[in-house]
Design a protein around this motif. Structure first.
Motif, mmCIF file in Angstrom:
data_model
loop_
_atom_site.group_PDB
_atom_site.id
_atom_site.type_symbol
_atom_site.label_atom_id
_atom_site.label_comp_id
_atom_site.label_asym_id
_atom_site.label_seq_id
_atom_site.Cartn_x
_atom_site.Cartn_y
_atom_site.Cartn_z
ATOM 1 N N HIS A 48 0.822 -1.210 0.000
ATOM 2 C CA HIS A 48 0.000 0.000 0.000
ATOM 3 C C HIS A 48 0.856 1.260 0.000
ATOM 4 C CE1 HIS A 48 -4.117 1.565 0.651
ATOM 5 N NE2 HIS A 48 -3.498 2.600 1.173
ATOM 6 N N LYS A 49 1.986 1.195 0.716
ATOM 7 C CA LYS A 49 2.858 2.364 0.766
ATOM 8 C C LYS A 49 4.266 1.942 1.132
ATOM 9 C CE LYS A 49 3.191 7.074 2.569
ATOM 10 N NZ LYS A 49 2.506 8.137 3.339
ATOM 11 N N GLU A 50 5.244 2.617 0.547
ATOM 12 C CA GLU A 50 6.652 2.400 0.880
ATOM 13 C C GLU A 50 7.282 3.746 1.150
ATOM 14 O OE1 GLU A 50 10.533 -0.126 -0.702
ATOM 15 O OE2 GLU A 50 8.730 0.046 -1.938
ATOM 16 N N GLU A 51 7.812 3.908 2.348
ATOM 17 C CA GLU A 51 8.410 5.182 2.734
ATOM 18 C C GLU A 51 9.725 4.920 3.458
ATOM 19 O OE1 GLU A 51 7.200 9.145 5.328
ATOM 20 O OE2 GLU A 51 5.688 8.077 4.141
ATOM 21 N N ARG A 55 7.592 -0.469 4.870
ATOM 22 C CA ARG A 55 6.646 -0.913 3.838
ATOM 23 C C ARG A 55 5.354 -1.347 4.527
ATOM 24 N NH1 ARG A 55 11.096 -3.772 2.671
ATOM 25 N NH2 ARG A 55 10.070 -5.790 3.021
ATOM 26 N N VAL A 56 4.225 -0.875 3.987
ATOM 27 C CA VAL A 56 2.921 -1.194 4.570
ATOM 28 C C VAL A 56 2.077 -1.924 3.534
ATOM 29 C CG1 VAL A 56 0.817 -0.300 5.634
ATOM 30 C CG2 VAL A 56 3.009 0.829 6.079
ATOM 31 N N TYR A 57 1.555 -3.083 3.936
ATOM 32 C CA TYR A 57 0.710 -3.907 3.076
ATOM 33 C C TYR A 57 -0.686 -3.984 3.701
ATOM 34 C CZ TYR A 57 5.333 -5.640 1.593
ATOM 35 O OH TYR A 57 6.629 -5.745 1.156
ATOM 36 N N ALA A 73 9.615 -3.022 8.818
ATOM 37 C CA ALA A 73 10.589 -1.936 8.886
ATOM 38 C C ALA A 73 11.897 -2.435 9.476
ATOM 39 C CB ALA A 73 10.053 -0.790 9.734
ATOM 40 N N LEU A 74 12.993 -1.893 8.975
ATOM 41 C CA LEU A 74 14.309 -2.135 9.572
ATOM 42 C C LEU A 74 14.660 -0.887 10.354
ATOM 43 C CD1 LEU A 74 16.719 -4.032 9.871
ATOM 44 C CD2 LEU A 74 17.742 -2.921 7.864
ATOM 45 N N LEU A 75 14.592 -1.000 11.677
ATOM 46 C CA LEU A 75 14.792 0.154 12.548
ATOM 47 C C LEU A 75 16.252 0.233 12.990
ATOM 48 C CD1 LEU A 75 11.572 -0.246 14.744
ATOM 49 C CD2 LEU A 75 11.866 1.068 12.624
ATOM 50 N N PRO A 208 0.717 2.847 11.110
ATOM 51 C CA PRO A 208 2.008 2.150 11.138
ATOM 52 C C PRO A 208 3.183 3.013 10.701
ATOM 53 C CG PRO A 208 0.656 1.353 9.322
ATOM 54 C CD PRO A 208 -0.223 2.218 10.162
ATOM 55 N N VAL A 209 3.008 3.840 9.668
ATOM 56 C CA VAL A 209 4.138 4.634 9.173
ATOM 57 C C VAL A 209 4.586 5.642 10.228
ATOM 58 C CG1 VAL A 209 4.859 6.367 7.496
ATOM 59 C CG2 VAL A 209 3.642 4.341 6.727
#
Length: 245
Positions: A48-51, A55-57, A73-75, A208-209
């Motif tokens: 749905h979105k990549e920032e 990445r959000v699915y 996410a890789l934090l 989530p983002v």
């Protein structure tokens, strides 16, 4: 001296019987197979979105008009820092988008506890509140930690000024990768009541983002430094403590 709400959980490391340890291992292996949530590798996830590092699915859910989401996410913070945030019952307001109130209640342990939280909603939508059972499992060999959060609405009286969420299931998976941590967040919530479609769709991405961006920053702040993961003799996570010295 470091001061953080995470300190109140130091000492939540009671002796665990062999039977309970066995149950924890089973729960760790099966946590991703809960009927309430889609599997992380289920067919149907749509990006749905990549920032940047997030990445959000989303995916449709049977018997619900609301989609589930998966954020990966890789934090850029160690897993110990992240867990110091996660075991602090008041940290929700520091990193979860629109969380305005959060605290622990009742008798609990490191592995099984309850928390109450409130999500601010834009006017004229009524704020939602959550009563959550939070279960935490960790394995020293793999280094992975799993947290299960499930709505248990009847554990506290309802507030007339808020809408109680009675269906919400969340899984957090933390995977250490050196000084970084990969986090997988799967969630499905039915927020109850009539909500405009634009708001529902925006929350699936914004929560989530914005939350993961805030979590990465909060976990890097001074109050959450210097914590270590504590395991028992069988390699099961039993506490998150401030390191000596």
């Amino acid at each position: 001296m470091r001061k953080t709400g995470a300190h109140r959980f130091t000492g939540w490391a009671p002796a665990i019987s062999a039977a309970i340890c066995a149950l924890l291992v089973t729960a760790l292996a099966a946590a991703n197979a809960r009927a309430e949530l889609p599997a992380e590798d289920a067919e149907g996830w749509s990006l749905h979105k990549e920032e940047e590092n997030i990445r959000v699915y989303t995916i449709d859910q049977d018997q619900s008009s609301f989609k589930a989401f998966k954020a990966v996410a890789l934090l850029d913070v160690p897993i110990g820092n992240l867990m110091a945030v996660m075991v602090n019952p008041r940290s929700c307001v520091e990193w979860v988008y629109n969380c305005t109130e959060s605290y622990a209640f009742g008798k609990g342990s490191f592995h099984d506890r309850y928390a109450y939280s409130v999500n601010d909603m834009p006017w004229p939508v009524t704020d939602r509140d959550y009563v959550l059972r939070i279960r935490t499992y960790g394995d020293e060999t793999s280094g992975e930690i799993i947290m299960d959060l499930n709505a248990t609405p009847n554990q506290r009286a309802e507030n007339d000024n808020r809408v109680r969420v009675d269906r919400s299931d969340t899984l957090y998976r933390f995977i250490p990768e050196g000084d970084q941590t990969r986090m997988i967040w799967v969630q499905h919530t039915d927020p109850n009541g009539a909500l405009p479609g634009w708001l529902v769709n925006s929350l699936l991405v914004d929560i989530p983002v914005r939350s993961l961006q805030a979590l990465e920053k909060v976990a890097a702040t001074e109050p959450y430094q210097g914590f270590r993961l504590v395991y028992d003799a069988d390699g099961h996570l039993i506490d998150v403590r401030l390191s000596d010295g």
